[in-house]
Design a protein around this motif. Structure first.
Motif, PDB file in Angstrom:
ATOM      1  N   LEU A 176       9.805  -5.641   0.475  1.00 25.13           N
ATOM      2  CA  LEU A 176       9.475  -4.531   1.369  1.00 25.13           C
ATOM      3  C   LEU A 176       7.971  -4.286   1.315  1.00 25.13           C
ATOM      4  O   LEU A 176       7.400  -4.160   0.233  1.00 25.13           O
ATOM      5  CB  LEU A 176      10.220  -3.266   0.947  1.00 25.13           C
ATOM      6  CG  LEU A 176      11.742  -3.363   0.937  1.00 25.13           C
ATOM      7  CD1 LEU A 176      12.337  -2.082   0.353  1.00 25.13           C
ATOM      8  CD2 LEU A 176      12.282  -3.630   2.336  1.00 25.13           C
ATOM      9  N   PRO A 177       7.317  -4.208   2.469  1.00 29.51           N
ATOM     10  CA  PRO A 177       5.868  -3.962   2.458  1.00 29.51           C
ATOM     11  C   PRO A 177       5.541  -2.520   2.124  1.00 29.51           C
ATOM     12  O   PRO A 177       6.352  -1.610   2.327  1.00 29.51           O
ATOM     13  CB  PRO A 177       5.461  -4.294   3.897  1.00 29.51           C
ATOM     14  CG  PRO A 177       6.688  -4.026   4.708  1.00 29.51           C
ATOM     15  CD  PRO A 177       7.856  -4.369   3.823  1.00 29.51           C
ATOM     16  N   SER A 178       4.346  -2.327   1.611  1.00 22.63           N
ATOM     17  CA  SER A 178       3.878  -0.979   1.328  1.00 22.63           C
ATOM     18  C   SER A 178       3.815  -0.157   2.610  1.00 22.63           C
ATOM     19  O   SER A 178       3.467  -0.681   3.676  1.00 22.63           O
ATOM     20  CB  SER A 178       2.484  -1.036   0.698  1.00 22.63           C
ATOM     21  OG  SER A 178       1.866   0.236   0.730  1.00 22.63           O
ATOM     22  N   PRO A 179       4.136   1.119   2.547  1.00 21.49           N
ATOM     23  CA  PRO A 179       3.968   1.977   3.731  1.00 21.49           C
ATOM     24  C   PRO A 179       2.529   2.001   4.228  1.00 21.49           C
ATOM     25  O   PRO A 179       2.281   2.372   5.386  1.00 21.49           O
ATOM     26  CB  PRO A 179       4.410   3.354   3.224  1.00 21.49           C
ATOM     27  CG  PRO A 179       5.315   3.076   2.070  1.00 21.49           C
ATOM     28  CD  PRO A 179       4.759   1.843   1.428  1.00 21.49           C
ATOM     29  N   GLU A 180       1.580   1.609   3.372  1.00 28.47           N
ATOM     30  CA  GLU A 180       0.169   1.590   3.761  1.00 28.47           C
ATOM     31  C   GLU A 180      -0.254   0.249   4.368  1.00 28.47           C
ATOM     32  O   GLU A 180      -1.420   0.093   4.745  1.00 28.47           O
ATOM     33  CB  GLU A 180      -0.706   1.885   2.542  1.00 28.47           C
ATOM     34  CG  GLU A 180      -0.390   3.194   1.839  1.00 28.47           C
ATOM     35  CD  GLU A 180      -0.543   4.382   2.776  1.00 28.47           C
ATOM     36  OE1 GLU A 180      -1.516   4.384   3.582  1.00 28.47           O
ATOM     37  OE2 GLU A 180       0.285   5.305   2.715  1.00 28.47           O
ATOM     38  N   ALA A 181       0.656  -0.713   4.454  1.00 32.40           N
ATOM     39  CA  ALA A 181       0.305  -2.021   5.011  1.00 32.40           C
ATOM     40  C   ALA A 181      -0.143  -1.873   6.461  1.00 32.40           C
ATOM     41  O   ALA A 181       0.340  -1.007   7.200  1.00 32.40           O
ATOM     42  CB  ALA A 181       1.496  -2.970   4.925  1.00 32.40           C
ATOM     43  N   ARG A 182      -1.084  -2.729   6.854  1.00 28.47           N
ATOM     44  CA  ARG A 182      -1.624  -2.689   8.214  1.00 28.47           C
ATOM     45  C   ARG A 182      -0.998  -3.799   9.049  1.00 28.47           C
ATOM     46  O   ARG A 182      -0.877  -4.941   8.598  1.00 28.47           O
ATOM     47  CB  ARG A 182      -3.143  -2.869   8.186  1.00 28.47           C
ATOM     48  CG  ARG A 182      -3.866  -1.885   7.292  1.00 28.47           C
ATOM     49  CD  ARG A 182      -3.668  -0.460   7.767  1.00 28.47           C
ATOM     50  NE  ARG A 182      -4.333  -0.215   9.039  1.00 28.47           N
ATOM     51  CZ  ARG A 182      -4.153   0.895   9.767  1.00 28.47           C
ATOM     52  NH1 ARG A 182      -3.293   1.821   9.364  1.00 28.47           N
ATOM     53  NH2 ARG A 182      -4.816   1.051  10.897  1.00 28.47           N
ATOM     54  N   ARG A 220       9.315   1.425  11.182  1.00 32.21           N
ATOM     55  CA  ARG A 220      10.048   1.437   9.916  1.00 32.21           C
ATOM     56  C   ARG A 220       9.161   1.871   8.756  1.00 32.21           C
ATOM     57  O   ARG A 220       9.600   2.605   7.867  1.00 32.21           O
ATOM     58  CB  ARG A 220      10.643   0.052   9.659  1.00 32.21           C
ATOM     59  CG  ARG A 220      11.373  -0.094   8.326  1.00 32.21           C
ATOM     60  CD  ARG A 220      12.443  -1.173   8.402  1.00 32.21           C
ATOM     61  NE  ARG A 220      11.886  -2.486   8.618  1.00 32.21           N
ATOM     62  CZ  ARG A 220      11.679  -3.385   7.647  1.00 32.21           C
ATOM     63  NH1 ARG A 220      11.936  -3.059   6.384  1.00 32.21           N
ATOM     64  NH2 ARG A 220      11.220  -4.581   7.923  1.00 32.21           N
ATOM     65  N   LEU A 221       7.907   1.429   8.761  1.00 37.39           N
ATOM     66  CA  LEU A 221       7.008   1.757   7.662  1.00 37.39           C
ATOM     67  C   LEU A 221       6.715   3.255   7.573  1.00 37.39           C
ATOM     68  O   LEU A 221       6.333   3.762   6.516  1.00 37.39           O
ATOM     69  CB  LEU A 221       5.692   0.990   7.810  1.00 37.39           C
ATOM     70  CG  LEU A 221       5.758  -0.534   7.648  1.00 37.39           C
ATOM     71  CD1 LEU A 221       4.375  -1.149   7.812  1.00 37.39           C
ATOM     72  CD2 LEU A 221       6.353  -0.922   6.312  1.00 37.39           C
ATOM     73  N   LYS A 222       6.885   3.966   8.668  1.00 32.86           N
ATOM     74  CA  LYS A 222       6.584   5.390   8.693  1.00 32.86           C
ATOM     75  C   LYS A 222       7.703   6.252   8.135  1.00 32.86           C
ATOM     76  O   LYS A 222       7.505   7.452   7.912  1.00 32.86           O
ATOM     77  CB  LYS A 222       6.292   5.838  10.127  1.00 32.86           C
ATOM     78  CG  LYS A 222       5.038   5.232  10.731  1.00 32.86           C
ATOM     79  CD  LYS A 222       4.885   5.662  12.176  1.00 32.86           C
ATOM     80  CE  LYS A 222       3.648   5.074  12.829  1.00 32.86           C
ATOM     81  NZ  LYS A 222       3.539   5.447  14.266  1.00 32.86           N
ATOM     82  N   ALA A 266       7.127  -8.740   7.243  1.00 32.64           N
ATOM     83  CA  ALA A 266       7.372  -7.723   6.219  1.00 32.64           C
ATOM     84  C   ALA A 266       7.214  -8.301   4.819  1.00 32.64           C
ATOM     85  O   ALA A 266       6.534  -7.721   3.963  1.00 32.64           O
ATOM     86  CB  ALA A 266       8.769  -7.132   6.403  1.00 32.64           C
ATOM     87  N   GLU A 267       7.817  -9.458   4.560  1.00 30.40           N
ATOM     88  CA  GLU A 267       7.784 -10.011   3.207  1.00 30.40           C
ATOM     89  C   GLU A 267       6.406 -10.561   2.855  1.00 30.40           C
ATOM     90  O   GLU A 267       5.978 -10.490   1.699  1.00 30.40           O
ATOM     91  CB  GLU A 267       8.864 -11.080   3.053  1.00 30.40           C
ATOM     92  CG  GLU A 267      10.289 -10.526   3.214  1.00 30.40           C
ATOM     93  CD  GLU A 267      11.304 -11.243   2.355  1.00 30.40           C
ATOM     94  OE1 GLU A 267      10.990 -11.571   1.196  1.00 30.40           O
ATOM     95  OE2 GLU A 267      12.412 -11.504   2.864  1.00 30.40           O
TER      96      GLU A 267
END
Length: 380
Positions: free
Chosen positions: A184-190, A148-150, A106-107
């Motif tokens: 926190l990663p971007s919600p668009e992170a892959r 979590r990203l969703k 995540a980081e």
């Protein structure tokens, strides 16, 4: 994917499939040599990460997260972050140090959202079959992070943090801020996550039986064709079918009775630790090392030296919150007071006199492992 010539080859397959010449791979300097070989073969460039040393015991721990983040920030400051392709770490280490895999990914993704992760889980294949240890496996962490990203809660928290990390004109805050924040990663992170496991070491299969696990959101578009090409480059069109069969049988075994076997494995390790700690003769010369010895205080929150002694509930809290934890199936014993070095203790005493095989020693330690390898646990 089944691999019939070990995790050394599994690592080379993943590296060749996903990295190109001159791309940068962030890698623990103390990783298995197959990663070094793979980087040379692919033409990628290593950026070495330094694990914390355990000088009193003559081996290394794992790489603190702030060191990984700092190296990524250094590449960004130099305008070269686009060169960084992959982060590869050993989870868990041979001596049993386990990362918080979800937090690391995540980081790192918060700094570079298209990183690929290769987790070398050669000695951690059993972990997927117990609810406590499963949360720190690559595949479980990737699934949980994707979910979590969703969520809208994550997006709201991410937007709020962006105001801390960037000025109004888009200038990044100082490195100190980035290192202090739990990014926190971007919600668009892959999520592009790979794990290699030695089934023959910590589950059940014939020697050289290994597996590659894939959790890659860009698999079809980015990785499928080069992965299959790399797979066929490093394996054979005439695989050993006995090894393949044993991998299938090992998979069936843990699907049906994995939890029971892993729980017994952990119970045996705890029993061994307690016997040594309480025996009036053994405790004079042998000392079981705990998380207090193997993990610096800055990287653990729970104050207990051996959570498993307090039961699974306490162990769950440690495995949920601490940056590093110790795999309870590994028992590292300090033997300084015996007056002999680890190699002498291994060969002259354990092996020659009692037929006890151990896998690793250092100048003043001996490592025992409990392993589910067959239907009945045994000390390896």
């Amino acid at each position: 994917f089944f691999v019939t010539n070990g995790t050394s080859t599994a690592n080379k397959i993943v590296h060749q499939a996903l990295t190109s010449p001159n791309e940068v791979v962030l890698v623990d300097r103390n990783c298995h040599k197959s990663h070094h070989h793979a980087i040379m073969l692919t033409g990628a460039r290593p950026a070495y990460l330094e694990a914390y040393p355990l000088n009193d015991f003559a081996f290394y721990g794992a790489v603190p997260l702030d060191r990984i983040k700092q190296l990524l920030l250094d590449y960004r400051a130099a305008g070269r972050l686009d060169e960084v392709r992959m982060v590869t770490l050993t989870n868990c280490t041979f001596d049993g140090i386990v990362y918080d895999v979800e937090r690391v990914m995540a980081e790192c993704l918060a700094i570079k959202p298209d990183l690929v992760f290769l987790w070398d889980e050669a000695w951690f294949a059993f972990a997927a079959f117990h609810p406590v240890t499963r949360r720190r496996t690559a595949m479980a962490a990737a699934k949980r992070l994707e979910e979590r990203l969703k969520t809208s809660a994550h997006e709201a928290a991410w937007r709020e943090q962006q105001e801390i990390l960037f000025a109004a004109d888009g200038t990044p805050a100082s490195d100190e801020v980035w290192l202090r924040e739990r990014l926190l990663p971007s919600p668009e992170a892959r999520l592009r996550v790979y794990a290699t496991q030695s089934t023959h070491k910590t589950l059940t299969s014939l020697r050289q039986g290994s597996m590659i696990h894939v959790y890659d959101q860009d698999w079809m578009r980015e990785a499928e064709d080069p992965f299959h090409e790399a797979y066929m480059t490093h394996t054979t069109t005439s695989p050993n079918y006995q090894i393949l069969t044993s991998l299938d049988l090992g998979r069936r075994q843990v699907e049906l009775e994995g939890f029971e076997l892993v729980q017994r494995q952990l119970d045996l390790a705890t029993s061994l630790s307690q016997v040594i700690s309480r025996h009036p003769l053994l405790r004079r010369t042998l000392r079981v090392l705990t998380a207090h010895d193997l993990i610096p205080a800055d990287h653990r929150e729970l104050g207990r030296p051996m959570p498993l002694r307090d039961g699974l509930a306490t162990m769950w809290r440690a495995w949920s919150n601490d940056e590093f934890v110790v795999d309870p199936s590994r028992i590292t014993i300090e033997i300084t007071r015996t007056g002999v070095d680890g190699d002498t203790f291994k060969h002259d005493y354990l092996m020659d006199r009692y037929g006890v095989q151990v896998n690793k020693t250092s100048r003043n330690t001996v490592l025992f492992m409990t392993n589910i390898g067959t239907s009945r646990s045994a000390i390896a």
